[in-house]
Structures are given as structure tokens and as C-alpha cells.
Motif scaffolding. Structure first.
Motif, PDB file in Angstrom:
ATOM      1  N   ASP A   1     -10.600 129.893   3.931  1.00 42.57           N
ATOM      2  CA  ASP A   1     -10.814 128.206   4.723  1.00 42.57           C
ATOM      3  C   ASP A   1     -10.597 126.547   3.694  1.00 42.57           C
ATOM      4  OD1 ASP A   1     -12.580 130.882   4.885  1.00 42.57           O
ATOM      5  OD2 ASP A   1     -12.691 129.997   7.538  1.00 42.57           O
ATOM      6  N   PRO A   2      -9.691 126.212   5.071  1.00 40.10           N
ATOM      7  CA  PRO A   2      -9.155 125.229   3.292  1.00 40.10           C
ATOM      8  C   PRO A   2     -10.862 124.445   3.488  1.00 40.10           C
ATOM      9  CG  PRO A   2      -7.931 124.939   5.638  1.00 40.10           C
ATOM     10  CD  PRO A   2      -8.815 126.267   5.965  1.00 40.10           C
ATOM     11  N   TYR A   3     -11.297 123.804   4.439  1.00 40.08           N
ATOM     12  CA  TYR A   3     -12.603 123.172   3.753  1.00 40.08           C
ATOM     13  C   TYR A   3     -13.401 124.102   2.571  1.00 40.08           C
ATOM     14  CZ  TYR A   3     -15.821 125.581   6.320  1.00 40.08           C
ATOM     15  OH  TYR A   3     -17.083 127.152   6.615  1.00 40.08           O
ATOM     16  N   LEU A   4     -13.068 124.819   2.279  1.00 37.93           N
ATOM     17  CA  LEU A   4     -14.053 125.653   1.386  1.00 37.93           C
ATOM     18  C   LEU A   4     -13.164 125.387   0.070  1.00 37.93           C
ATOM     19  CD1 LEU A   4     -15.534 129.060   3.215  1.00 37.93           C
ATOM     20  CD2 LEU A   4     -16.507 127.184   2.911  1.00 37.93           C
ATOM     21  N   GLN A   5     -11.957 124.929  -0.010  1.00 34.69           N
ATOM     22  CA  GLN A   5     -11.244 125.128  -0.665  1.00 34.69           C
ATOM     23  C   GLN A   5     -11.178 123.890  -1.373  1.00 34.69           C
ATOM     24  OE1 GLN A   5      -7.507 126.625  -0.354  1.00 34.69           O
ATOM     25  NE2 GLN A   5      -7.556 128.191   0.686  1.00 34.69           N
ATOM     26  N   SER A   6     -11.770 123.353  -0.506  1.00 29.47           N
ATOM     27  CA  SER A   6     -12.098 121.849  -1.290  1.00 29.47           C
ATOM     28  C   SER A   6     -13.222 121.945  -1.554  1.00 29.47           C
ATOM     29  CB  SER A   6     -11.939 120.496   0.256  1.00 29.47           C
ATOM     30  OG  SER A   6     -12.973 120.961   1.155  1.00 29.47           O
ATOM     31  N   PHE A   7     -14.230 122.340  -1.451  1.00 24.94           N
ATOM     32  CA  PHE A   7     -15.976 122.286  -2.096  1.00 24.94           C
ATOM     33  C   PHE A   7     -15.003 123.081  -3.134  1.00 24.94           C
ATOM     34  CE2 PHE A   7     -18.526 125.911  -3.537  1.00 24.94           C
ATOM     35  CZ  PHE A   7     -19.421 125.017  -3.545  1.00 24.94           C
ATOM     36  N   VAL A   8     -14.586 123.909  -3.439  1.00 17.09           N
ATOM     37  CA  VAL A   8     -14.883 124.805  -4.453  1.00 17.09           C
ATOM     38  C   VAL A   8     -13.494 123.651  -5.229  1.00 17.09           C
ATOM     39  CG1 VAL A   8     -13.372 126.752  -5.638  1.00 17.09           C
ATOM     40  CG2 VAL A   8     -14.162 126.679  -3.536  1.00 17.09           C
ATOM     41  N   GLU A   9     -12.317 122.399  -5.361  1.00 17.71           N
ATOM     42  CA  GLU A   9     -11.463 122.146  -6.093  1.00 17.71           C
ATOM     43  C   GLU A   9     -12.904 121.184  -6.129  1.00 17.71           C
ATOM     44  OE1 GLU A   9      -8.468 120.403  -3.082  1.00 17.71           O
ATOM     45  OE2 GLU A   9      -7.526 122.042  -3.495  1.00 17.71           O
ATOM     46  N   LYS A  10     -13.515 120.317  -5.979  1.00 16.64           N
ATOM     47  CA  LYS A  10     -14.320 119.723  -6.266  1.00 16.64           C
ATOM     48  C   LYS A  10     -15.555 120.257  -8.036  1.00 16.64           C
ATOM     49  CE  LYS A  10     -17.658 115.416  -5.377  1.00 16.64           C
ATOM     50  NZ  LYS A  10     -17.969 114.628  -4.088  1.00 16.64           N
ATOM     51  N   PHE A  11     -15.645 121.125  -7.094  1.00 12.17           N
ATOM     52  CA  PHE A  11     -16.988 122.313  -8.178  1.00 12.17           C
ATOM     53  C   PHE A  11     -16.598 121.758  -8.725  1.00 12.17           C
ATOM     54  CE2 PHE A  11     -18.684 126.236  -9.434  1.00 12.17           C
ATOM     55  CZ  PHE A  11     -19.843 125.771  -9.851  1.00 12.17           C
ATOM     56  N   THR A  12     -14.860 122.543  -9.162  1.00 18.07           N
ATOM     57  CA  THR A  12     -14.378 122.841 -10.523  1.00 18.07           C
ATOM     58  C   THR A  12     -13.256 121.785 -11.239  1.00 18.07           C
ATOM     59  OG1 THR A  12     -13.398 124.766  -9.309  1.00 18.07           O
ATOM     60  CG2 THR A  12     -12.533 123.902 -10.953  1.00 18.07           C
ATOM     61  N   GLU A  13     -13.709 120.753 -10.502  1.00 18.37           N
ATOM     62  CA  GLU A  13     -13.435 119.535 -11.347  1.00 18.37           C
ATOM     63  C   GLU A  13     -14.782 119.026 -11.725  1.00 18.37           C
ATOM     64  OE1 GLU A  13     -12.214 114.691  -9.977  1.00 18.37           O
ATOM     65  OE2 GLU A  13     -11.973 116.256  -8.664  1.00 18.37           O
ATOM     66  N   SER A  14     -15.514 119.001 -11.039  1.00 13.97           N
ATOM     67  CA  SER A  14     -17.064 119.010 -12.049  1.00 13.97           C
ATOM     68  C   SER A  14     -17.268 119.756 -13.098  1.00 13.97           C
ATOM     69  CB  SER A  14     -18.426 119.482 -10.903  1.00 13.97           C
ATOM     70  OG  SER A  14     -18.162 118.087  -9.909  1.00 13.97           O
ATOM     71  N   ASN A  15     -16.840 120.492 -13.271  1.00 14.86           N
ATOM     72  CA  ASN A  15     -16.813 121.450 -14.434  1.00 14.86           C
ATOM     73  C   ASN A  15     -16.228 121.714 -15.326  1.00 14.86           C
ATOM     74  OD1 ASN A  15     -16.727 124.740 -15.494  1.00 14.86           O
ATOM     75  ND2 ASN A  15     -18.405 123.790 -15.781  1.00 14.86           N
ATOM     76  N   ARG A  16     -15.012 120.909 -15.037  1.00 19.11           N
ATOM     77  CA  ARG A  16     -12.932 121.263 -15.567  1.00 19.11           C
ATOM     78  C   ARG A  16     -13.433 122.722 -16.365  1.00 19.11           C
ATOM     79  NH1 ARG A  16     -14.161 116.088 -19.934  1.00 19.11           N
ATOM     80  NH2 ARG A  16     -14.780 114.556 -18.164  1.00 19.11           N
ATOM     81  N   GLY A  17     -13.810 123.315 -15.273  1.00 21.45           N
ATOM     82  CA  GLY A  17     -13.177 124.888 -15.025  1.00 21.45           C
ATOM     83  C   GLY A  17     -11.828 125.234 -14.030  1.00 21.45           C
ATOM     84  N   LYS A  18     -12.015 126.599 -13.853  1.00 21.65           N
ATOM     85  CA  LYS A  18     -10.528 126.550 -13.225  1.00 21.65           C
ATOM     86  C   LYS A  18     -11.507 127.430 -11.881  1.00 21.65           C
ATOM     87  CE  LYS A  18      -9.465 129.611 -17.106  1.00 21.65           C
ATOM     88  NZ  LYS A  18      -9.064 130.467 -17.841  1.00 21.65           N
ATOM     89  N   ALA A  19      -9.851 127.784 -10.936  1.00 20.65           N
ATOM     90  CA  ALA A  19     -10.168 127.991  -9.519  1.00 20.65           C
ATOM     91  C   ALA A  19      -9.267 129.519  -9.246  1.00 20.65           C
ATOM     92  CB  ALA A  19     -11.405 127.208  -8.361  1.00 20.65           C
ATOM     93  N   PHE A  20      -9.416 129.910  -8.751  1.00 21.94           N
ATOM     94  CA  PHE A  20      -8.469 130.842  -8.080  1.00 21.94           C
ATOM     95  C   PHE A  20      -8.370 131.170  -6.755  1.00 21.94           C
ATOM     96  CE2 PHE A  20      -8.366 132.303 -12.729  1.00 21.94           C
ATOM     97  CZ  PHE A  20      -7.054 132.409 -12.705  1.00 21.94           C
ATOM     98  N   TYR A  21      -7.948 130.813  -5.704  1.00 15.97           N
ATOM     99  CA  TYR A  21      -7.749 131.123  -4.447  1.00 15.97           C
ATOM    100  C   TYR A  21      -7.109 132.451  -3.737  1.00 15.97           C
ATOM    101  CZ  TYR A  21      -8.948 126.327  -4.958  1.00 15.97           C
ATOM    102  OH  TYR A  21      -9.585 124.639  -5.384  1.00 15.97           O
ATOM    103  N   THR A  22      -7.872 133.259  -3.885  1.00 19.86           N
ATOM    104  CA  THR A  22      -7.396 134.917  -3.235  1.00 19.86           C
ATOM    105  C   THR A  22      -7.808 135.942  -2.688  1.00 19.86           C
ATOM    106  OG1 THR A  22      -6.768 137.159  -4.613  1.00 19.86           O
ATOM    107  CG2 THR A  22      -8.988 135.645  -5.885  1.00 19.86           C
ATOM    108  N   GLY A  23      -6.740 136.422  -1.830  1.00 21.15           N
ATOM    109  CA  GLY A  23      -8.040 137.429  -0.890  1.00 21.15           C
ATOM    110  C   GLY A  23      -8.080 138.828  -2.147  1.00 21.15           C
TER     111      GLY A  23
END
Length: 373
Positions: A330-352
């Protein structure tokens, strides 16, 4: 080889060219089924009977009854007497280990082993893992690191054969790296959405956890792995509990999971720490100071997501990177993960679900090879 697809999604084929025994062939399928049924032996056997009927997995020379007897003889199942006098069969610790090994082979089997399995730092000198590089002897180097052959060659070059002697300046040592341990927390979402929409997402998450646990205990025994699950609340589970893990009627309290993960890592003395989080849904729950729950499944609740961002920032201050594996698209969930990852300076993978294990393995290996600053 004639392949067919069953209702479970597995592929089955004739075993004409296989060299495995009848027991081993059935045991491979059984390990998959027992994982899908969360350790329920009777349900797994019901599935196996259906598959046998459809795909002719057995014959008169080796039946399912023979298979069950072999499971008992080999110590993979045990009989337990219920209070009403009836008995049932349950898998044993030996089966749990076999399932973990099976998960490791499935997910990481094609990855080549490299080295002894500990984490190198950037500091060379007095260490405990040889690098293959040679250098001159330095004060403090261990005698066991001296390369006798190279030192003698060096002495011959420096002094010649007629005046041969071996001095401190002739000594050559094989360089070493210090080893560093890594502490990892794996967070698994067990909210109800992990089995919604006709997709089983919890079984791949369990397999990844079992494979990662087997990898660490066999290849990197100095590392630590804690596994926690989060729904309305968060709690730790043991590796042996993974085959029995099930989704509950829960919302997603990501904050509780992160709080517990950071609390676990605070107790570790290791310098290298990280969090892996497998989730498919938005954060939708918080536990309030009075013990009650604040829940909102409609969209992204600002109050809840801000708490998540704050937790991500706290982890960054503690030098704990968070890698999020979002298995929803879901695009709106990905936007949440992007901001969450930015806050942590971590990494995110969008995968099935496909490739989830390989992604986690490569990220773990990547973090493992990072040198201490």
C-alpha cells in the motif's frame, strides 16, 4: 519430471530419479506441513493423507502408517496421554531442530560460507582472526602469529647464508583482525492482518526467524539473537517456540515492539546492535499509562505514528539501526515506512513474501561485515 501444484502451493513430482529413502521423501513434506500447521501433528497428517491420495506419495511397500512408526522410532514424535485416557502425538525437540535446519537450507542454502563466522573490526594488530596479510613484527604481537617460513626467508635476505641469524627485525607475522559480536533483535508482526486477504504471511516470517536463528547459532555462535512478537502488546519468544507461532486477533502495537527491542539491546555489551522488523500493516495500537489500549485501524493515526517516529529517533541516538521489511504494497503505508526509516536513518525493503529470507540474510551479512568505528 512431471510437476503439479497442490492446493497448499507446494510442487510435487514423481520420485523416479530421486535417491532419497521413502521416509526422507515424506519427511521433507512433513516438515513443511508441520510448519504451516504451527506444530499441529494431526492437522499436518490430515494434509499429508490428502496429498498422498492425490499425488500417490506412498505405495504398498511403504505406507503412511509405516511413516508414522518411523517418526516414533527416530524420535521425531512422542505419544502423550490426555486426562480422558486418549492419546495424541506431538513433535519433539528433534523435529524442531530439523525444521530450523530445513528453513536454513531453503532460504540460505545457495549462499556460500565465508570465514569462521564472527564480525571483523577495522583494527588490525593483536587480534584473533587471521586475514592472510603479512607485516613486520610489532611489540605486543603474539608469538603464535609469527610466520616461521616468511621470517626465515626474511632473515636470509637480510643477513645472508654465511652470517645467518634471526633477529626481531626479521620477524614476519600474519595480520589479524579483532572479532566483534553482533546483537540482533528480530521483531515479527502477529497481528490479524498477517493471515488476511487469503495470504499466509506468518509462515514465511516464521521460516525466516528459524533460518536466522539456525544461521547464527551454527555460523556465528558469538552473536546473539532475540526474537519478539508484537500484536496488542510485545513479548519475547524462544527459538524452540517458533514452529508453534500463530497469529492472534490483534492490532499492531509497533511502539511496544520497539520499546522491548531497545530494552533487550540495552542489556547487551556488544558494540554492534540492530533491529529487523517484519510487518505487513500499519501501526494501529498503543498501550496507555493506565493499562488500557488506544486502537485505531482507520488509516494512519497521527498520535500512533508520531510515537513510532519518536521511537525510531531514540533508537538512532542509541546507535541501533532498524531495518524494516514491509511485506505490504500500500502506497500510504510505504510513506509511513519512509518517514520512520528517515527518523532512524535505517533501511527499508518493500517486498512481498518471495525473497524475504534472502533479503534478511544479505542485510544481516552486510551489517556483520561493517567495521566498528
Amino acid at each position: 519430471m512431471n510437476k503439479k501444484r497442490s492446493r497448499t502451493g507446494f510442487k510435487f513430482s514423481s520420485y523416479e530419479d530421486e535417491v532419497k529413502s521413502p521416509f526422507d521423501k515424506l519427511f521433507d513434506i512433513f516438515k513443511e506441513l508441520i510448519t504451516h500447521t504451527s506444530g499441529d501433528f494431526d492437522e499436518a497428517m490430515d494434509w499429508l493423507k490428502s496429498l498422498d491420495k492425490e499425488y500417490k506419495l506412498t505405495d504398498e511397500n511403504y505406507t503412511l502408517d509405516d511413516f508414522v512408526e518411523d517418526l516414533k522410532k527416530k524420535g521425531y514424535i512422542r505419544e502423550e496421554i490426555k486426562p480422558d485416557g486418549t492419546s495424541n502425538s506431538n513433535i519433539t525437540a528433534k523435529t524442531e531442530r530439523a525444521i530450523r535446519k530445513n528453513a536454513l537450507n531453503q532460504i540460505f542454502g545457495k549462499i556460500k560460507k565465508n570465514g569462521s563466522g564472527n564480525h571483523k573490526s577495522k583494527f588490525s594488530g593483536i587480534g584473533d582472526e587471521q586475514t592472510g596479510d603479512l607485516r613486520n613484527f610489532q611489540f605486543g604481537d603474539g608469538l603464535d602469529n609469527i610466520s616461521i617460513t616468511e621470517s626465515l626467508k626474511n632473515a636470509q635476505i637480510n643477513h645472508g647464508y654465511d652470517n645467518f641469524k634471526l633477529t626481531e627485525n626479521d620477524l614476519i607475522v600474519e595480520d589479524t583482525h579483532h572479532k566483534a559480536q553482533m546483537s540482533t533483535v528480530l521483531m515479527i508482526d502477529i497481528s490479524h492482518s498477517m493471515i488476511l486477504y487469503g495470504e499466509d504471511r506468518i509462515t514465511p516470517a516464521k521460516k525466516v526467524a528459524m533460518a536466522l536463528a539456525e544461521l547464527i547459532t551454527t555460523r556465528y555462535p558469538k552473536d546473539t539473537l532475540d526474537i519478539l512478537v508484537f500484536g496488542n502488546d510485545a513479548w519475547t519468544i524462544k527459538v524452540k517456540d517458533l514452529p508453534y507461532l500463530q497469529v492472534g486477533p490483534y492490532h499492531t502495537n509497533t511502539v511496544a515492539g520497539l520499546e522491548l527491542a531497545m530494552d533487550l539491546l540495552r542489556r547487551k555489551r556488544n558494540t554492534n546492535k540492530n533491529i529487523f522488523m517484519i510487518t505487513d500493516g500499519k501501526p494501529s495500537c498503543l498501550r496507555l499509562p493506565d493499562g488500557s489500549y488506544y486502537k485505531n485501524s482507520n488509516g494512519l493515526d497521527r498520535h500512533i505514528v508520531e510515537k513510532c517516529y519518536n521511537m525510531a529517533a531514540q533508537a538512532r541516538k542509541l546507535h541501533i539501526p532498524i531495518t524494516t521489511f514491509m511485506i505490504a504494497q500500500d502506497p500510504y503505508l510505504q510513506s509511513f515506512v519512509e518517514k520512520f526509516t528517515e527518523s532512524n536513518r535505517g533501511k527499508a525493503f518493500y517486498t512481498g513474501l518471495q525473497g524475504l529470507g534472502e533479503m534478511i540474510f544479505h542485510d544481516y551479512e552486510s551489517n556483520r561485515k561493517k567495521r566498528i568505528r
